[in-house]
Every structure is written in structure tokens, then in C-alpha cells.
Design a protein around this motif. Structure first.
Motif, PDB file in Angstrom:
ATOM      1  N   TRP A 164      34.759  93.816  13.395  1.00 25.16           N
ATOM      2  CA  TRP A 164      34.111  93.421  12.105  1.00 25.16           C
ATOM      3  C   TRP A 164      34.130  91.929  11.778  1.00 25.16           C
ATOM      4  O   TRP A 164      33.479  91.502  10.974  1.00 25.16           O
ATOM      5  N   LYS A 165      34.758  91.295  12.609  1.00 25.77           N
ATOM      6  CA  LYS A 165      34.861  89.811  12.742  1.00 25.77           C
ATOM      7  C   LYS A 165      34.814  89.180  11.260  1.00 25.77           C
ATOM      8  O   LYS A 165      34.210  88.316  11.029  1.00 25.77           O
ATOM      9  N   GLY A 166      35.689  89.628  10.424  1.00 24.13           N
ATOM     10  CA  GLY A 166      35.943  89.198   9.164  1.00 24.13           C
ATOM     11  C   GLY A 166      34.799  89.758   7.929  1.00 24.13           C
ATOM     12  O   GLY A 166      35.197  89.523   6.791  1.00 24.13           O
ATOM     13  N   VAL A 167      33.915  90.694   8.469  1.00 23.90           N
ATOM     14  CA  VAL A 167      33.002  91.001   7.599  1.00 23.90           C
ATOM     15  C   VAL A 167      33.744  91.969   6.607  1.00 23.90           C
ATOM     16  O   VAL A 167      33.257  92.137   5.201  1.00 23.90           O
ATOM     17  N   LEU A 168      34.760  92.867   6.871  1.00 22.68           N
ATOM     18  CA  LEU A 168      35.394  93.765   6.065  1.00 22.68           C
ATOM     19  C   LEU A 168      36.785  92.878   5.193  1.00 22.68           C
ATOM     20  O   LEU A 168      37.143  93.773   4.501  1.00 22.68           O
ATOM     21  N   ALA A 169      36.903  91.759   5.417  1.00 22.57           N
ATOM     22  CA  ALA A 169      37.910  91.072   4.734  1.00 22.57           C
ATOM     23  C   ALA A 169      37.856  91.294   3.227  1.00 22.57           C
ATOM     24  O   ALA A 169      38.988  91.575   2.839  1.00 22.57           O
ATOM     25  N   PRO A 170      36.736  91.063   2.451  1.00 25.18           N
ATOM     26  CA  PRO A 170      36.743  91.250   1.083  1.00 25.18           C
ATOM     27  C   PRO A 170      37.167  92.591   0.538  1.00 25.18           C
ATOM     28  O   PRO A 170      37.870  92.718  -0.288  1.00 25.18           O
ATOM     29  N   VAL A 171      36.601  93.673   1.265  1.00 23.70           N
ATOM     30  CA  VAL A 171      36.849  94.938   1.035  1.00 23.70           C
ATOM     31  C   VAL A 171      38.311  95.401   1.360  1.00 23.70           C
ATOM     32  O   VAL A 171      38.932  96.098   0.532  1.00 23.70           O
ATOM     33  N   ALA A 172      38.691  95.167   2.397  1.00 26.05           N
ATOM     34  CA  ALA A 172      40.126  95.404   2.957  1.00 26.05           C
ATOM     35  C   ALA A 172      41.261  94.780   1.924  1.00 26.05           C
ATOM     36  O   ALA A 172      41.933  95.553   1.518  1.00 26.05           O
ATOM     37  N   THR A 173      40.842  93.482   1.937  1.00 28.38           N
ATOM     38  CA  THR A 173      41.909  92.737   1.061  1.00 28.38           C
ATOM     39  C   THR A 173      42.036  93.059  -0.363  1.00 28.38           C
ATOM     40  O   THR A 173      43.140  93.296  -0.855  1.00 28.38           O
ATOM     41  N   GLY A 174      40.677  93.331  -0.993  1.00 26.79           N
ATOM     42  CA  GLY A 174      40.749  93.823  -2.281  1.00 26.79           C
ATOM     43  C   GLY A 174      41.326  95.043  -2.474  1.00 26.79           C
ATOM     44  O   GLY A 174      41.996  95.386  -3.429  1.00 26.79           O
ATOM     45  N   GLY A 175      40.884  96.060  -1.602  1.00 25.32           N
ATOM     46  CA  GLY A 175      41.374  97.448  -1.528  1.00 25.32           C
ATOM     47  C   GLY A 175      42.922  97.602  -1.253  1.00 25.32           C
ATOM     48  O   GLY A 175      43.744  98.377  -1.834  1.00 25.32           O
ATOM     49  N   PHE A 176      43.546  96.726  -0.471  1.00 24.95           N
ATOM     50  CA  PHE A 176      45.019  96.593  -0.418  1.00 24.95           C
ATOM     51  C   PHE A 176      45.456  96.254  -1.755  1.00 24.95           C
ATOM     52  O   PHE A 176      46.399  96.937  -2.369  1.00 24.95           O
ATOM     53  N   ILE A 177      45.070  95.307  -2.444  1.00 28.02           N
ATOM     54  CA  ILE A 177      45.769  94.935  -3.662  1.00 28.02           C
ATOM     55  C   ILE A 177      45.341  95.919  -4.695  1.00 28.02           C
ATOM     56  O   ILE A 177      46.471  96.019  -5.799  1.00 28.02           O
ATOM     57  N   PHE A 178      44.364  96.536  -4.922  1.00 26.80           N
ATOM     58  CA  PHE A 178      44.060  97.787  -5.716  1.00 26.80           C
ATOM     59  C   PHE A 178      45.120  98.864  -5.388  1.00 26.80           C
ATOM     60  O   PHE A 178      45.920  99.170  -6.453  1.00 26.80           O
ATOM     61  N   THR A 179      45.271  99.202  -4.271  1.00 22.53           N
ATOM     62  CA  THR A 179      46.230 100.260  -3.842  1.00 22.53           C
ATOM     63  C   THR A 179      47.617  99.896  -4.026  1.00 22.53           C
ATOM     64  O   THR A 179      48.512 100.473  -4.791  1.00 22.53           O
ATOM     65  N   ALA A 180      47.862  98.511  -3.650  1.00 28.12           N
ATOM     66  CA  ALA A 180      49.396  98.405  -3.847  1.00 28.12           C
ATOM     67  C   ALA A 180      49.974  97.881  -5.496  1.00 28.12           C
ATOM     68  O   ALA A 180      50.784  98.431  -5.808  1.00 28.12           O
ATOM     69  N   ALA A 181      48.892  97.380  -6.202  1.00 27.98           N
ATOM     70  CA  ALA A 181      48.842  97.238  -7.748  1.00 27.98           C
ATOM     71  C   ALA A 181      49.306  98.646  -8.317  1.00 27.98           C
ATOM     72  O   ALA A 181      49.971  98.846  -9.274  1.00 27.98           O
ATOM     73  N   LEU A 182      48.513  99.659  -7.886  1.00 28.59           N
ATOM     74  CA  LEU A 182      48.400 101.010  -8.466  1.00 28.59           C
ATOM     75  C   LEU A 182      49.997 101.740  -8.274  1.00 28.59           C
ATOM     76  O   LEU A 182      50.451 102.206  -8.956  1.00 28.59           O
ATOM     77  N   THR A 183      50.354 101.348  -6.941  1.00 28.03           N
ATOM     78  CA  THR A 183      51.482 102.259  -6.644  1.00 28.03           C
ATOM     79  C   THR A 183      52.781 101.422  -6.605  1.00 28.03           C
ATOM     80  O   THR A 183      53.604 101.626  -7.626  1.00 28.03           O
ATOM     81  N   LEU A 184      53.079 100.326  -5.787  1.00 27.02           N
ATOM     82  CA  LEU A 184      54.130  99.578  -5.652  1.00 27.02           C
ATOM     83  C   LEU A 184      54.232  98.597  -7.139  1.00 27.02           C
ATOM     84  O   LEU A 184      55.252  98.260  -7.764  1.00 27.02           O
ATOM     85  N   GLY A 185      53.242  98.339  -7.691  1.00 28.21           N
ATOM     86  CA  GLY A 185      53.185  97.306  -9.006  1.00 28.21           C
ATOM     87  C   GLY A 185      53.451  98.282 -10.123  1.00 28.21           C
ATOM     88  O   GLY A 185      54.132  97.602 -11.160  1.00 28.21           O
ATOM     89  N   ALA A 186      53.606  99.408 -10.185  1.00 31.87           N
ATOM     90  CA  ALA A 186      54.420 100.278 -11.046  1.00 31.87           C
ATOM     91  C   ALA A 186      55.663  99.929 -11.306  1.00 31.87           C
ATOM     92  O   ALA A 186      56.425 100.030 -12.394  1.00 31.87           O
ATOM     93  N   PHE A 187      56.428  99.737 -10.333  1.00 34.00           N
ATOM     94  CA  PHE A 187      57.835  99.283 -10.180  1.00 34.00           C
ATOM     95  C   PHE A 187      58.141  97.690 -10.253  1.00 34.00           C
ATOM     96  O   PHE A 187      59.085  97.484 -11.106  1.00 34.00           O
ATOM     97  N   THR A 188      57.089  96.972  -9.836  1.00 38.85           N
ATOM     98  CA  THR A 188      57.558  95.435  -9.765  1.00 38.85           C
ATOM     99  C   THR A 188      56.770  94.833 -10.730  1.00 38.85           C
ATOM    100  O   THR A 188      56.954  93.416 -10.947  1.00 38.85           O
ATOM    101  N   GLY A 189      55.654  95.205 -11.128  1.00 36.35           N
ATOM    102  CA  GLY A 189      54.370  94.218 -11.972  1.00 36.35           C
ATOM    103  C   GLY A 189      53.606  93.910 -10.690  1.00 36.35           C
ATOM    104  O   GLY A 189      52.495  93.153 -11.190  1.00 36.35           O
ATOM    105  N   GLY A 190      53.721  93.987  -9.464  1.00 35.55           N
ATOM    106  CA  GLY A 190      52.685  93.413  -8.534  1.00 35.55           C
ATOM    107  C   GLY A 190      52.101  92.233  -8.122  1.00 35.55           C
ATOM    108  O   GLY A 190      51.052  92.134  -8.299  1.00 35.55           O
ATOM    109  N   SER A 191      53.322  91.473  -7.979  1.00 36.51           N
ATOM    110  CA  SER A 191      52.623  89.928  -7.577  1.00 36.51           C
ATOM    111  C   SER A 191      52.275  89.770  -6.159  1.00 36.51           C
ATOM    112  O   SER A 191      51.208  89.013  -5.978  1.00 36.51           O
ATOM    113  N   PHE A 192      53.025  90.447  -5.291  1.00 34.46           N
ATOM    114  CA  PHE A 192      52.740  90.388  -3.770  1.00 34.46           C
ATOM    115  C   PHE A 192      52.562  88.999  -3.386  1.00 34.46           C
ATOM    116  O   PHE A 192      51.536  88.685  -2.821  1.00 34.46           O
ATOM    117  N   ASN A 193      53.495  88.097  -3.751  1.00 32.25           N
ATOM    118  CA  ASN A 193      53.546  86.695  -3.568  1.00 32.25           C
ATOM    119  C   ASN A 193      54.710  85.950  -3.187  1.00 32.25           C
ATOM    120  O   ASN A 193      55.808  86.416  -3.937  1.00 32.25           O
TER     121      ASN A 193
END
Length: 193
Positions: A164-193
Motif C-alpha cells: 500500500w506504500k502509505g496509501v492506507l495510512a489515513p484509513v488505518a490511522t483514523g480507524g485505529f483512533i476510532f476503535t481505540a477511542a470507542l473501547t479503551l477511551g471509555a476507561f481513560t478518556g482516550g488520549s493515546f499520547n
């Protein structure tokens, strides 16, 4: 040099100032879109769910990477800049300037959100562990989430050997934040930083 040879020359990479401006604007956009979801949940009860807020942050990040990633790499998060530098995919000398740009973009987004939405939004923008979640547990959850976030970025964005040579970076990166914010963020607020 003939005209054809000149046209085939590789474009100059963006200057550091251009990359830093892209980081300010991208971080602002990513945060402002997410903050607007939080504002909707506070100011317009039942208008948006936690999944909608998570989608705002995830899609906001993906869209900003798609818009500005070709200029700055689309980090928009200090952990990403440091993770890429440690992974030898980004110059360590540029980490501090990127951090400054990202902090500025995030600060501007918070100020604009506080100005545009009611005063109730200010407290809602503060990230904190959920009720009943110990700080140390929240810290460990955030550390695991941040590690996984950087892992996704390192494998989809700068890897020239990947199909994919970076073509999927926006989808995969944004998709990770969506998934993590929905699941892990419920416990922590979801900064991932």
C-alpha cells in the motif's frame, strides 16, 4: 538543461516551516472536529453518542492526514513524532519543533471550541479516567493503546516495501483512533499520547 529534463526533476521536499504549519493546521483540524463532537454531546443532549464522538476523532484524524500528510507526514500527535523518530523513520532533530507545532494546534483548537460552544464544553474537554478507574490502570491502558497506535502507523505509513506504500495510512490511522477511542477511551478518556 532542456525543458523535458527540468519537468522530470524530483520536486523539492517541503521546508521545515511548511511542515510545521501543516502540523499546526492538521492538529487543529483533528482536535476541532473531535471537540465539536464533544460539544454536541454536551450542548445538544442525545444528538451524538460516544461512538459518534469516537468517529469524529478517528475520521477527523484520517481526513487531516489525507489533506496534509504529504506535507508533514501527518503526525498531529507528539507520541507519533517520537515513535517514528525512535523507529528511525523521522529525524530526531525535528521532534521538538513538531511537538511545539502540535501543542500550538491543539491549544488553538481548544480555545476556538471554548469560544464557539457554551462554557459547559470546557470541563468536557478535559481527559480523565472514568469513575472507578485507578490512575495507574488508566496510565497502563493508555500506554498499551499508544504502543498499538504507533505500531499501526509504523507499519502502514512509512514502509515503502508494503503493497500500500502509505496509501492506507489515513484509513488505518483514523480507524485505529476510532476503535481505540470507542473501547479503551471509555476507561481513560482516550488520549493515546
Amino acid at each position: 538543461v532542456d525543458k523535458e529534463t527540468h519537468l522530470m526533476a524530483a520536486p523539492k521536499p517541503p521546508t521545515l516551516n511548511a511542515r510545521l504549519l501543516a502540523e499546526v493546521v492538521g492538529t487543529f483540524g483533528f482536535f476541532f472536529i473531535g471537540f465539536s463532537g464533544i460539544a454536541a454531546s454536551v450542548n445538544l443532549p442525545l444528538s451524538i453518542t460516544p461512538a459518534g464522538i469516537a468517529a469524529g476523532f478517528g475520521l477527523g484524524l484520517g481526513l487531516m492526514i489525507a489533506a496534509l500528510g504529504q506535507i508533514s507526514g501527518g503526525h498531529f500527535n507528539p507520541a507519533v513524532s517520537l515513535g517514528l523518530a525512535v523507529g528511525k523513520k523521522f529525524p530526531m532533530r525535528d521532534v521538538i519543533p513538531y511537538w511545539a507545532a502540535q501543542l500550538l494546534g491543539g491549544f488553538i483548537a481548544a480555545v476556538v471550541a471554548a469560544l464557539l460552544y457554551t462554557t459547559d464544553i470546557k470541563d468536557a474537554l478535559v481527559n480523565a479516567p472514568a469513575s472507578g478507574v485507578d490512575n495507574w490502570r488508566a496510565l497502563l491502558i493508555e500506554a498499551v493503546g499508544t504502543f498499538l497506535f504507533i505500531l499501526v502507523i509504523l507499519t502502514v505509513a512509512p514502509d515503502d516495501t508494503a503493497a500500500w506504500k502509505g496509501v492506507l495510512a489515513p484509513v488505518a490511522t483514523g480507524g485505529f483512533i476510532f476503535t481505540a477511542a470507542l473501547t479503551l477511551g471509555a476507561f481513560t478518556g482516550g488520549s493515546f499520547n
